[in-house]
Design a protein around this motif. Structure first.
Motif, mmCIF file in Angstrom:
data_model
loop_
_atom_site.group_PDB
_atom_site.id
_atom_site.type_symbol
_atom_site.label_atom_id
_atom_site.label_comp_id
_atom_site.label_asym_id
_atom_site.label_seq_id
_atom_site.Cartn_x
_atom_site.Cartn_y
_atom_site.Cartn_z
ATOM 1 N N ASP A 229 0.842 -1.200 0.000
ATOM 2 C CA ASP A 229 0.000 0.000 0.000
ATOM 3 C C ASP A 229 0.876 1.248 0.000
ATOM 4 O OD1 ASP A 229 -2.513 -1.096 0.044
ATOM 5 O OD2 ASP A 229 -2.837 -0.846 2.199
ATOM 6 N N GLY A 230 0.295 2.356 -0.463
ATOM 7 C CA GLY A 230 0.808 3.696 -0.183
ATOM 8 C C GLY A 230 2.228 3.980 -0.628
ATOM 9 N N CYS A 231 2.586 3.679 -1.886
ATOM 10 C CA CYS A 231 3.948 3.944 -2.359
ATOM 11 C C CYS A 231 4.144 5.437 -2.644
ATOM 12 C CB CYS A 231 4.243 3.112 -3.609
ATOM 13 S SG CYS A 231 2.928 3.140 -4.848
ATOM 14 N N GLN A 232 5.266 5.983 -2.186
ATOM 15 C CA GLN A 232 5.629 7.388 -2.395
ATOM 16 C C GLN A 232 7.147 7.465 -2.574
ATOM 17 O OE1 GLN A 232 3.497 9.953 -2.444
ATOM 18 N NE2 GLN A 232 1.650 8.957 -1.698
ATOM 19 N N LEU A 233 7.628 8.250 -3.551
ATOM 20 C CA LEU A 233 9.060 8.302 -3.842
ATOM 21 C C LEU A 233 9.641 9.686 -3.563
ATOM 22 C CD1 LEU A 233 7.693 6.254 -6.209
ATOM 23 C CD2 LEU A 233 10.133 5.879 -6.528
ATOM 24 N N TYR A 234 10.897 9.695 -3.061
ATOM 25 C CA TYR A 234 11.574 10.935 -2.695
ATOM 26 C C TYR A 234 13.072 10.800 -2.918
ATOM 27 C CZ TYR A 234 7.156 11.530 -0.283
ATOM 28 O OH TYR A 234 5.819 11.603 -0.009
ATOM 29 N N ARG A 235 13.730 11.948 -3.037
ATOM 30 C CA ARG A 235 15.189 12.010 -3.091
ATOM 31 C C ARG A 235 15.715 12.580 -1.774
ATOM 32 N NH1 ARG A 235 18.213 9.377 -7.111
ATOM 33 N NH2 ARG A 235 16.945 9.360 -9.011
ATOM 34 N N THR A 236 16.752 11.959 -1.249
ATOM 35 C CA THR A 236 17.408 12.499 -0.063
ATOM 36 C C THR A 236 18.414 13.579 -0.477
ATOM 37 O OG1 THR A 236 19.310 11.019 -0.093
ATOM 38 C CG2 THR A 236 17.285 10.188 0.953
ATOM 39 N N SER A 237 18.989 14.239 0.519
ATOM 40 C CA SER A 237 20.028 15.242 0.244
ATOM 41 C C SER A 237 21.260 14.609 -0.376
ATOM 42 C CB SER A 237 20.405 15.974 1.542
ATOM 43 O OG SER A 237 20.865 15.038 2.516
ATOM 44 N N GLY A 238 21.419 13.303 -0.196
ATOM 45 C CA GLY A 238 22.518 12.567 -0.814
ATOM 46 C C GLY A 238 22.150 11.968 -2.151
ATOM 47 N N ASP A 239 21.008 12.369 -2.704
ATOM 48 C CA ASP A 239 20.530 11.932 -4.014
ATOM 49 C C ASP A 239 20.194 10.446 -4.047
ATOM 50 O OD1 ASP A 239 19.671 12.770 -6.524
ATOM 51 O OD2 ASP A 239 21.502 12.081 -7.506
ATOM 52 N N ARG A 240 19.853 9.877 -2.883
ATOM 53 C CA ARG A 240 19.366 8.504 -2.847
ATOM 54 C C ARG A 240 17.871 8.496 -3.133
ATOM 55 N NH1 ARG A 240 22.676 4.723 -0.769
ATOM 56 N NH2 ARG A 240 21.521 3.532 -2.353
ATOM 57 N N LEU A 241 17.414 7.514 -3.925
ATOM 58 C CA LEU A 241 16.002 7.378 -4.243
ATOM 59 C C LEU A 241 15.374 6.403 -3.257
ATOM 60 C CD1 LEU A 241 13.647 8.050 -6.153
ATOM 61 C CD2 LEU A 241 14.331 6.069 -7.538
ATOM 62 N N ILE A 242 14.416 6.901 -2.468
ATOM 63 C CA ILE A 242 13.767 6.055 -1.481
ATOM 64 C C ILE A 242 12.259 6.011 -1.752
ATOM 65 C CG2 ILE A 242 15.560 6.577 0.229
ATOM 66 C CD1 ILE A 242 12.081 7.773 0.945
ATOM 67 N N MET A 243 11.627 4.991 -1.205
ATOM 68 C CA MET A 243 10.191 4.817 -1.380
ATOM 69 C C MET A 243 9.546 4.480 -0.031
ATOM 70 S SD MET A 243 7.961 1.995 -3.515
ATOM 71 C CE MET A 243 8.934 2.150 -5.010
ATOM 72 N N LEU A 244 8.564 5.258 0.368
ATOM 73 C CA LEU A 244 7.696 4.861 1.463
ATOM 74 C C LEU A 244 6.679 3.853 0.936
ATOM 75 C CD1 LEU A 244 6.808 8.259 3.206
ATOM 76 C CD2 LEU A 244 8.748 6.745 3.655
ATOM 77 N N TRP A 245 6.321 2.883 1.756
ATOM 78 C CA TRP A 245 5.212 1.993 1.439
ATOM 79 C C TRP A 245 4.719 1.368 2.734
ATOM 80 C CZ3 TRP A 245 5.265 -3.643 1.305
ATOM 81 C CH2 TRP A 245 6.492 -4.207 1.652
#
Length: 335
Positions: A229-245
């Motif tokens: 459920d609930g996937c959301q994508l973001y970039r950190t200050s270190g340019d890492r791609l992360i996903m909430l779910w």
């Protein structure tokens, strides 16, 4: 503070609501810098909000503590593939190409799909749609009224917008465990005007990839299923791609997080330690006007008890971690 009345006339929005007073599921916040206003979007229903059909509500705040609303920004129209009486889940609004795009999951329980569903649930049309407006206040109008964005043969939900490094729009979404048993997170390249798909879906990861036993049995003796459920994508200050779910852990909803090993949408994706337990999930991140990262989610899972919770977050460069809960800001003195 005005007490929240769930059956209040939405044509008469009130001021002074606290988050702890507002029944809400799958919250999404837009911080509008032009007006210094936070917009909170959540689903609206006939039972809770006195609407004649399902839709999307918005609340507004200058400080995240007191909110004005609800304002109706979208209702499921007649004459489209979805049934106006069958729900509107997981609304979120994204700025794109000078306009605002609403992603929301709609349903038609009366249009069955072939096959047998898992957990005793039938298969039917369910999928994310996209609607557009020139304003965060709506009204939003569907860009594709005859079918969900992803093929109607797949039960999909919780679509979100992701723009890749080349500026291409993607919809990342969940493929429903009711159809697959092991739910997945997938992605599809969108047309530039967001009116449909420009590629076949790609697989990102499965619910069973969680490093703990998150399998659920919907009924005694039933097979295990794995929720995504609930996937959301973001970039950190270190340019890492992360996903909430979100998924489950020991029978309770949990907010967790994944990270792309390559920092590309295609992954592969590694699963990190969950962020919040306590029957909490379907969260999203936003930055305050002061530049602080915040996580908003709902807890507990079930409506009408579900409420928004706020957490201040830390951007470590490699990921995001919880810094501290903000129960006082949400108006909840119970924790």
């Amino acid at each position: 503070m005005n007490a929240y009345n769930a059956a209040a006339d939405t044509a008469n929005p009130q001021v002074g609501h606290k988050l702890a007073d507002i029944p809400a599921h799958d919250p999404f916040v837009v911080a509008d810098g032009a007006t210094q206003t936070y917009y909170l979007y959540t689903g609206g229903s006939p039972k809770l909000h006195g609407l004649d059909r399902y839709g999307v509500l918005a609340y507004k705040s200058r400080d995240l503590a007191e909110w004005e609303g609800p304002f109706v920004v979208f209702t499921v129209p007649d004459g489209v593939w979805a049934n106006p009486q069958h729900g509107a889940w997981a609304p979120e609004v994204h700025a794109y190409g000078g306009r605002y795009y609403l992603f929301v999951t709609l349903h038609n329980n009366e249009r069955p799909l072939e096959g047998e569903g898992h957990g005793g649930y039938p298969l039917h049309w369910r999928g994310t749609v996209i609607a557009v407006s020139d304003s965060l206040d709506g009204p939003f109008e569907l860009v594709k009224p005859d079918a969900p964005i992803v093929t109607e043969h797949l039960m999909t939900l919780d679509g979100t917008l992701h723009i890749d490094d080349e500026g291409n729009p993607w919809m990342v979404y969940c493929h429903e465990w009711v159809q697959t048993a092991d739910g997945t997170v997938d992605a599809v390249h969108l047309k530039d005007d967001l009116t449909g798909c420009a590629s076949e879906p790609i697989h990102l990861f499965s619910g069973s990839d969680a490093p703990w036993d998150n399998g659920e049995q919907p009924s005694a003796g039933a097979e295990k299923v794995f929720v995504t459920d609930g996937c959301q994508l973001y970039r950190t200050s270190g340019d890492r791609l992360i996903m909430l779910w979100s998924t489950y852990e020991k029978g309770n909803y949990v907010q967790t997080i994944a990270r792309s090993v390559t920092d590309k949408l295609e992954g592969p994706w590694e699963q990190l330690a969950p962020l919040v337990f306590d029957d909490s999930g379907h969260g999203m991140l936003f930055q305050t006007f002061e530049g602080d990262w915040m996580l908003i989610l709902h807890s507990p899972f079930r409506m009408p008890e579900s409420r928004c919770k706020l957490f201040e977050m830390t951007d470590t460069g490699d990921s995001f971690i919880v810094k501290s809960p903000k129960f006082d800001l949400a108006g909840d003195q119970s924790k």
